[in-house]
Motif scaffolding. Sequence first.
Motif, PDB file in Angstrom:
ATOM      1  N   VAL A 239      20.083 -14.190  44.728  1.00 20.65           N
ATOM      2  CA  VAL A 239      19.541 -13.676  46.361  1.00 20.65           C
ATOM      3  C   VAL A 239      20.184 -12.067  46.106  1.00 20.65           C
ATOM      4  CG1 VAL A 239      19.586 -13.254  48.307  1.00 20.65           C
ATOM      5  CG2 VAL A 239      19.571 -15.605  47.373  1.00 20.65           C
ATOM      6  N   GLN A 240      18.786 -11.735  46.167  1.00 25.13           N
ATOM      7  CA  GLN A 240      18.565  -9.842  46.051  1.00 25.13           C
ATOM      8  C   GLN A 240      18.354  -9.532  48.062  1.00 25.13           C
ATOM      9  OE1 GLN A 240      17.274  -8.696  42.043  1.00 25.13           O
ATOM     10  NE2 GLN A 240      19.224  -7.349  42.091  1.00 25.13           N
ATOM     11  N   VAL A 241      18.635  -8.186  48.179  1.00 23.88           N
ATOM     12  CA  VAL A 241      17.565  -8.046  49.808  1.00 23.88           C
ATOM     13  C   VAL A 241      17.681  -6.308  48.983  1.00 23.88           C
ATOM     14  CG1 VAL A 241      18.315  -7.159  51.794  1.00 23.88           C
ATOM     15  CG2 VAL A 241      19.676  -9.233  51.630  1.00 23.88           C
ATOM     16  N   LEU A 242      16.159  -6.436  49.009  1.00 24.22           N
ATOM     17  CA  LEU A 242      15.382  -5.062  48.264  1.00 24.22           C
ATOM     18  C   LEU A 242      15.441  -4.348  49.248  1.00 24.22           C
ATOM     19  CD1 LEU A 242      13.951  -6.200  45.301  1.00 24.22           C
ATOM     20  CD2 LEU A 242      15.535  -6.048  45.516  1.00 24.22           C
ATOM     21  N   LEU A 243      15.695  -2.939  49.640  1.00 24.19           N
ATOM     22  CA  LEU A 243      15.308  -1.845  50.668  1.00 24.19           C
ATOM     23  C   LEU A 243      14.688  -0.999  50.087  1.00 24.19           C
ATOM     24  CD1 LEU A 243      17.911  -1.904  53.550  1.00 24.19           C
ATOM     25  CD2 LEU A 243      16.141  -3.225  53.748  1.00 24.19           C
ATOM     26  N   PRO A 244      13.407  -0.120  50.524  1.00 19.42           N
ATOM     27  CA  PRO A 244      12.934   0.344  50.736  1.00 19.42           C
ATOM     28  C   PRO A 244      13.484   2.129  49.815  1.00 19.42           C
ATOM     29  CG  PRO A 244      11.940   0.284  51.953  1.00 19.42           C
ATOM     30  CD  PRO A 244      13.289  -0.641  51.727  1.00 19.42           C
ATOM     31  N   ASP A 245      13.541   3.104  49.327  1.00 16.44           N
ATOM     32  CA  ASP A 245      13.527   4.763  48.951  1.00 16.44           C
ATOM     33  C   ASP A 245      13.197   5.416  50.107  1.00 16.44           C
ATOM     34  OD1 ASP A 245      11.640   5.686  47.459  1.00 16.44           O
ATOM     35  OD2 ASP A 245      12.668   5.929  45.947  1.00 16.44           O
ATOM     36  N   PRO A 246      13.051   6.884  50.390  1.00 18.66           N
ATOM     37  CA  PRO A 246      12.299   6.962  51.220  1.00 18.66           C
ATOM     38  C   PRO A 246      10.997   7.553  50.754  1.00 18.66           C
ATOM     39  CG  PRO A 246      14.985   7.810  51.190  1.00 18.66           C
ATOM     40  CD  PRO A 246      14.644   7.185  49.757  1.00 18.66           C
ATOM     41  N   SER A 247      10.723   7.464  49.898  1.00 17.37           N
ATOM     42  CA  SER A 247       9.215   7.132  49.405  1.00 17.37           C
ATOM     43  C   SER A 247       8.831   6.122  49.051  1.00 17.37           C
ATOM     44  CB  SER A 247       9.600   8.114  47.924  1.00 17.37           C
ATOM     45  OG  SER A 247      10.200   7.376  47.140  1.00 17.37           O
ATOM     46  N   LYS A 248       9.323   5.064  49.443  1.00 18.20           N
ATOM     47  CA  LYS A 248       8.906   3.791  49.624  1.00 18.20           C
ATOM     48  C   LYS A 248       8.034   3.635  47.896  1.00 18.20           C
ATOM     49  CE  LYS A 248       7.991   3.133  54.026  1.00 18.20           C
ATOM     50  NZ  LYS A 248       7.380   2.409  55.409  1.00 18.20           N
ATOM     51  N   GLU A 249       8.064   4.679  46.806  1.00 21.88           N
ATOM     52  CA  GLU A 249       7.521   4.063  45.534  1.00 21.88           C
ATOM     53  C   GLU A 249       8.587   3.101  44.901  1.00 21.88           C
ATOM     54  OE1 GLU A 249       7.389   7.680  43.638  1.00 21.88           O
ATOM     55  OE2 GLU A 249       5.437   8.758  44.847  1.00 21.88           O
ATOM     56  N   SER A 250      10.138   2.740  45.510  1.00 21.20           N
ATOM     57  CA  SER A 250      10.959   2.025  44.594  1.00 21.20           C
ATOM     58  C   SER A 250      11.461   1.347  45.559  1.00 21.20           C
ATOM     59  CB  SER A 250      11.910   2.951  43.846  1.00 21.20           C
ATOM     60  OG  SER A 250      11.428   3.456  42.410  1.00 21.20           O
ATOM     61  N   LEU A 251      12.435  -0.113  45.218  1.00 23.22           N
ATOM     62  CA  LEU A 251      12.986  -0.521  45.694  1.00 23.22           C
ATOM     63  C   LEU A 251      14.564  -1.057  45.144  1.00 23.22           C
ATOM     64  CD1 LEU A 251       9.727  -3.913  46.410  1.00 23.22           C
ATOM     65  CD2 LEU A 251      10.951  -1.755  48.598  1.00 23.22           C
ATOM     66  N   ILE A 252      15.187  -0.730  46.152  1.00 19.44           N
ATOM     67  CA  ILE A 252      16.657  -0.911  46.039  1.00 19.44           C
ATOM     68  C   ILE A 252      17.745  -1.543  45.988  1.00 19.44           C
ATOM     69  CG2 ILE A 252      19.154   0.706  45.485  1.00 19.44           C
ATOM     70  CD1 ILE A 252      17.376   3.200  46.306  1.00 19.44           C
ATOM     71  N   ALA A 253      18.442  -2.649  45.195  1.00 13.71           N
ATOM     72  CA  ALA A 253      19.522  -4.178  46.260  1.00 13.71           C
ATOM     73  C   ALA A 253      20.476  -2.942  46.676  1.00 13.71           C
ATOM     74  CB  ALA A 253      19.729  -4.339  44.583  1.00 13.71           C
ATOM     75  N   GLU A 254      20.005  -3.631  47.528  1.00 20.18           N
ATOM     76  CA  GLU A 254      21.230  -2.964  48.401  1.00 20.18           C
ATOM     77  C   GLU A 254      22.211  -3.867  49.214  1.00 20.18           C
ATOM     78  OE1 GLU A 254      21.447   0.061  49.344  1.00 20.18           O
ATOM     79  OE2 GLU A 254      19.682   0.632  49.073  1.00 20.18           O
ATOM     80  N   ALA A 255      21.624  -5.656  48.740  1.00 17.64           N
ATOM     81  CA  ALA A 255      23.048  -6.548  48.810  1.00 17.64           C
ATOM     82  C   ALA A 255      22.543  -7.392  47.620  1.00 17.64           C
ATOM     83  CB  ALA A 255      22.248  -7.535  50.216  1.00 17.64           C
ATOM     84  N   VAL A 256      23.660  -8.097  46.863  1.00 16.43           N
ATOM     85  CA  VAL A 256      23.006  -9.129  46.207  1.00 16.43           C
ATOM     86  C   VAL A 256      24.451 -10.318  46.004  1.00 16.43           C
ATOM     87  CG1 VAL A 256      23.516  -9.552  43.702  1.00 16.43           C
ATOM     88  CG2 VAL A 256      22.450  -7.509  44.487  1.00 16.43           C
ATOM     89  N   ASP A 257      23.740 -10.863  46.031  1.00 13.42           N
ATOM     90  CA  ASP A 257      25.190 -12.823  46.245  1.00 13.42           C
ATOM     91  C   ASP A 257      24.615 -13.466  44.563  1.00 13.42           C
ATOM     92  OD1 ASP A 257      27.246 -13.934  47.705  1.00 13.42           O
ATOM     93  OD2 ASP A 257      25.834 -15.505  47.418  1.00 13.42           O
TER      94      ASP A 257
END
Length: 564
Positions: A239-257
């Motif tokens: 499971v990954q929680v993806l949040l956008p970077d400031p440009s909203k052109e990429s999603l970054i995995a901020e939490a992974v289980d």
Amino acid sequence: MESEHRPLMPQMRLDELLAELQVRLNAVLATRDRVHALLEAVVSVGSDLDLETVLRRIVETATKLVDASYGALGVVGEEQTLLQFIPVGLTEEEIARIEHWPHGLGLLGLLIKDARPLRLGRISDHPESYGFPPGHPPMGTFLGVPVRVRDEVFGNLYLTEKRGGGEFDEEDEAIVIALATAAGVAVENARLYEESRRRETWLHASSEVTTSLLSGADPRQVLAVVAARARQMSDADLVQVLLPDPSKESLIAEAVDGEGGEELLETVFGVSATLAGEVFTRGEPLSEADLQSAPYPDSPLRRLGYGPGLMVPLGGAPAVRGVLVLARRSGRLPFSGADGQMLHAFAGQAAIALELAETRRDAERLGLLEDRDRIAKDLHDVVIQRLFATAMTLMSTVRLVERPEAGKRLQHAIDELDETIRQIRSSIFALQGPLDDVAPGLRSRIVDLVEGAGGHLGFMPGLRMEGQIDTLVAEPVAEHLTAVLREALSNVVRHSRATRAEVSVEVASGGLTLVVSDDGVGLDAPTRRSGLRNIEERAAGLGGTSELTSPEGGGTRLRWHVPL
């Protein structure tokens, strides 16, 4: 002669009757044993509530009841293909040699399209037979029976190669049909238990996430809880929680289980090139039976070998805050519609909790800014004015003092008051700067650089900052200033052999001035010309000046000035 043979006829008839009776008794006993075995099998199949365990037990029990060498259960998906194939009777080596599992075509596909029992003496004789995949062991006799859950065909039981070389008969078919009926009930019970357990987990997880966020817990820790609870609810492998970077052109995995999750932290998913990006853009959940056949070959999860996937937006369009990504290893069952609905609701509640927590933090931040503004005003309007008035009084008193020693002491007190006023003004400007949890201001970065140099020098350099450094210095100029200060402090550490150093940063009269001085060996020490050249080029690029001198008392003094 005739009288001698007459008694043999009744004796022979009795023997035939007794033999026939023995055969029928044996048949009754065999039927009784098979009925007992069937009843035991029904009890065994329904004795567990874990779905994966129930499915394997169904296949193992069926092969024992009809004395089959091989058995399998094929789980049927929404598109009339086999989503899962559970074999029994094959060794690990035999399984490894098989090129691929059946996809639900040929004879197996016939059972999916026409869900009726099918019994064959030889598989290859049937017109729908496609043959076996490479590496598959040869099989002849065949018995196939559908497994129904209420009115839905959940899958099919496949049994082959009856031991002893015979064929499956009507009695075998009747027994497997009876077992399949009991299996359908067991599958339904396992599903209902699993759904109730997951709903209980969902309610507990939603409460835990909301309570944690609203009680002021670190959002990163709460995101980790979201990932862990989502994995627990869905029985996912990752499971990954993806949040956008400031440009909203990429999603970054901020939490992974999940297994190996730490290595996947901060994995980047392109919004325009991944399924997660589609979910983030559209704000709608998306389920994929096999990520290996998804349209994005460069997807990180596809490269890692994951199969079934489920992606749920955190919040609804157009205010999607991120994406909750769940994946299972290849070969496992896809996520069900119930999984999607439950996780969508959970993700929605988590998004609301995140928004409420952010609103609460904004309110706290606003209150803190108001307090800082009030303190700054009190310092400016009350404390500085009283200190200034005291200094003016002392300055007028100096003329009245006849003894030189007393006059010097008064002048020193006035100088100290002036320095105190400058420090208070610097504190006022710092209070009017950004909060530390928003973004590190220029003042904070300067302090970090000076403290870092102190660890190498063995003493802490003096630091003086004046003016609205955080508010009037633009970020591009701030980056140049920190680079110049870093280079200057590096030279002091490496070449000066100083015992004292001073750093001054001042914003005044439309300009920014940095002064770094020390009491070291002076300009005769070897210095990095490339570093000094970079300092000069940075000043010239901003329309300013850079001057490196050696004062009369010794040491080195760098003055770097640029207009604002």
